[in-house]
Design a protein around this motif. Structure first.
Motif, mmCIF file in Angstrom:
data_model
loop_
_atom_site.group_PDB
_atom_site.id
_atom_site.type_symbol
_atom_site.label_atom_id
_atom_site.label_comp_id
_atom_site.label_asym_id
_atom_site.label_seq_id
_atom_site.Cartn_x
_atom_site.Cartn_y
_atom_site.Cartn_z
ATOM 1 N N SER A 5 0.812 -1.211 0.000
ATOM 2 C CA SER A 5 0.000 0.000 0.000
ATOM 3 C C SER A 5 0.852 1.271 0.000
ATOM 4 C CB SER A 5 -0.937 0.016 1.212
ATOM 5 O OG SER A 5 -0.203 0.111 2.426
ATOM 6 N N GLN A 6 2.142 1.152 0.324
ATOM 7 C CA GLN A 6 3.022 2.320 0.380
ATOM 8 C C GLN A 6 3.691 2.624 -0.959
ATOM 9 O OE1 GLN A 6 6.498 1.296 2.963
ATOM 10 N NE2 GLN A 6 5.729 -0.782 2.701
ATOM 11 N N TYR A 7 3.504 1.761 -1.951
ATOM 12 C CA TYR A 7 4.238 1.895 -3.209
ATOM 13 C C TYR A 7 3.373 2.454 -4.331
ATOM 14 C CZ TYR A 7 7.551 -1.046 -0.728
ATOM 15 O OH TYR A 7 8.417 -1.546 0.214
ATOM 16 N N GLN A 8 4.056 3.100 -5.255
ATOM 17 C CA GLN A 8 3.387 3.585 -6.462
ATOM 18 C C GLN A 8 3.310 2.467 -7.496
ATOM 19 O OE1 GLN A 8 4.428 7.505 -8.012
ATOM 20 N NE2 GLN A 8 4.666 6.619 -10.044
ATOM 21 N N ASP A 9 4.444 1.814 -7.757
ATOM 22 C CA ASP A 9 4.523 0.725 -8.733
ATOM 23 C C ASP A 9 5.155 -0.496 -8.081
ATOM 24 O OD1 ASP A 9 3.709 2.712 -10.464
ATOM 25 O OD2 ASP A 9 5.618 2.812 -11.554
ATOM 26 N N ARG A 28 6.925 -4.048 -15.092
ATOM 27 C CA ARG A 28 6.564 -2.982 -14.152
ATOM 28 C C ARG A 28 5.043 -2.835 -14.144
ATOM 29 N NH1 ARG A 28 10.014 2.278 -12.780
ATOM 30 N NH2 ARG A 28 8.624 3.289 -11.300
ATOM 31 N N ILE A 29 4.456 -2.952 -12.965
ATOM 32 C CA ILE A 29 3.021 -2.826 -12.788
ATOM 33 C C ILE A 29 2.772 -1.432 -12.239
ATOM 34 C CG2 ILE A 29 0.967 -3.836 -11.744
ATOM 35 C CD1 ILE A 29 2.823 -6.359 -11.289
ATOM 36 N N HIS A 30 2.018 -0.643 -12.968
ATOM 37 C CA HIS A 30 1.917 0.784 -12.703
ATOM 38 C C HIS A 30 0.741 1.132 -11.789
ATOM 39 C CE1 HIS A 30 4.839 1.521 -15.950
ATOM 40 N NE2 HIS A 30 4.220 0.541 -16.577
#
Length: 210
Positions: free
Chosen positions: A52-56, A128-130
Motif C-alpha cells: 500500500s506504500q508503493y506507487q509501482d 513494471r506494474i503501474h
C-alpha cells in the motif's frame, strides 16, 4: 520451492516521512527448487512487503519451463482474477527474422523456453506494474527476452491492461479492477524448472529526499 518476504520494519519511514533516497525496495524473492509447480503467487503482507506504500511494483524474473517443446506462454493474474477475458495484451515480438505486432484478449505475456530450446538458457523478463493503488484499471509493461540462437521468439515488448472492455463497451468487473493490487500470480501450464527465480520490488512515490 521457496518464497521469502521482506517484512522488516521500513527503515525509510521516520515519523511518517520518507527518508530513503533509493526508489526501489526489495519486497520478496521466490527461487524454484522443485518440479511441477504451475503457479507462483506473491501477496502483500507487512513491513517492506506492505504494497500500500508503493506507487509501482517491479518484477524481475529468470525463468525456464518444464515444457517438452521449445517455447510456451506464461501468464500473470492480479488479485486472483485468472479470467483471460479480463485482460488485454498488446505486443511486439521479434523471432530473429521478422517482427510482428498483435493484440489479444489474454493475460499471457511471457514467452518461456522449454526442453526443446537451447539447453541451460533462461528467459529474462522485466515487468513494471503501474499505479497499483490507483482507482482505475491497472497496466503492466513487460520486456521479455530469450536466447535460443534466434530460432524462436527472441524479444517481446508487451503492455497488459487489467480491465478489458467487451463488445458492449462495458468493463468486466470494473469494481474489482479499481481496487489496489494485493496479490500477483505468475503461471504456466507445464511447471517452472528448478532454478527459476522471481524478485519483486516496490517503487516508492518519491525518488530523492530533498
Amino acid at each position: 520451492m521457496g518464497t521469502t518476504y521482506n517484512t522488516a520494519n521500513p527503515e525509510y519511514i521516520v515519523d511518517g516521512t520518507l527518508t530513503e533516497g533509493e526508489a526501489w525496495v526489495a519486497c520478496a524473492t521466490h527461487v524454484e527448487t522443485g518440479s511441477g509447480v504451475l503457479n507462483v503467487t506473491f501477496s502483500s503482507t507487512t513491513g517492506c512487503n506492505n504494497w500500500s506504500q508503493y506507487q509501482d511494483l517491479v518484477l524481475i524474473s529468470s525463468i525456464r519451463s518444464e515444457y517438452t517443446g521449445a517455447i510456451i506462454g506464461g501468464t500473470i493474474s492480479f488479485n486472483g482474477d485468472t479470467t483471460a477475458a479480463h485482460y488485454r495484451d498488446q505486443s511486439i515480438r521479434d523471432d530473429g527474422s521478422a517482427t510482428f505486432a498483435y493484440e489479444q484478449q489474454t493475460n499471457s505475456y511471457l514467452i518461456l523456453l522449454g526442453a526443446g530450446a537451447l539447453a541451460n538458457t533462461f528467459v529474462s523478463n522485466l515487468s513494471r506494474i503501474h499505479n497499483i493503488n490507483s482507482g482505475y484499471c491497472k497496466t503492466l509493461s513487460s520486456q521479455n527476452s530469450n536466447c535460443d540462437n534466434n530460432t524462436n521468439w527472441g524479444v517481446t515488448l508487451s503492455t497488459i491492461i487489467w480491465g478489458n472492455v467487451d463488445s458492449a463497451d462495458v468493463y468486466y468487473g470494473a469494481g474489482d479492477m479499481q481496487k489496489a493490487i494485493t496479490s500477483i500470480t505468475i503461471g504456466t501450464t507445464t511447471g517452472f524448472q528448478a532454478g527459476t527465480r522471481f524478485d519483486l520490488f516496490g517503487v516508492l512515490p518519491k525518488l530523492v529526499v530533498g
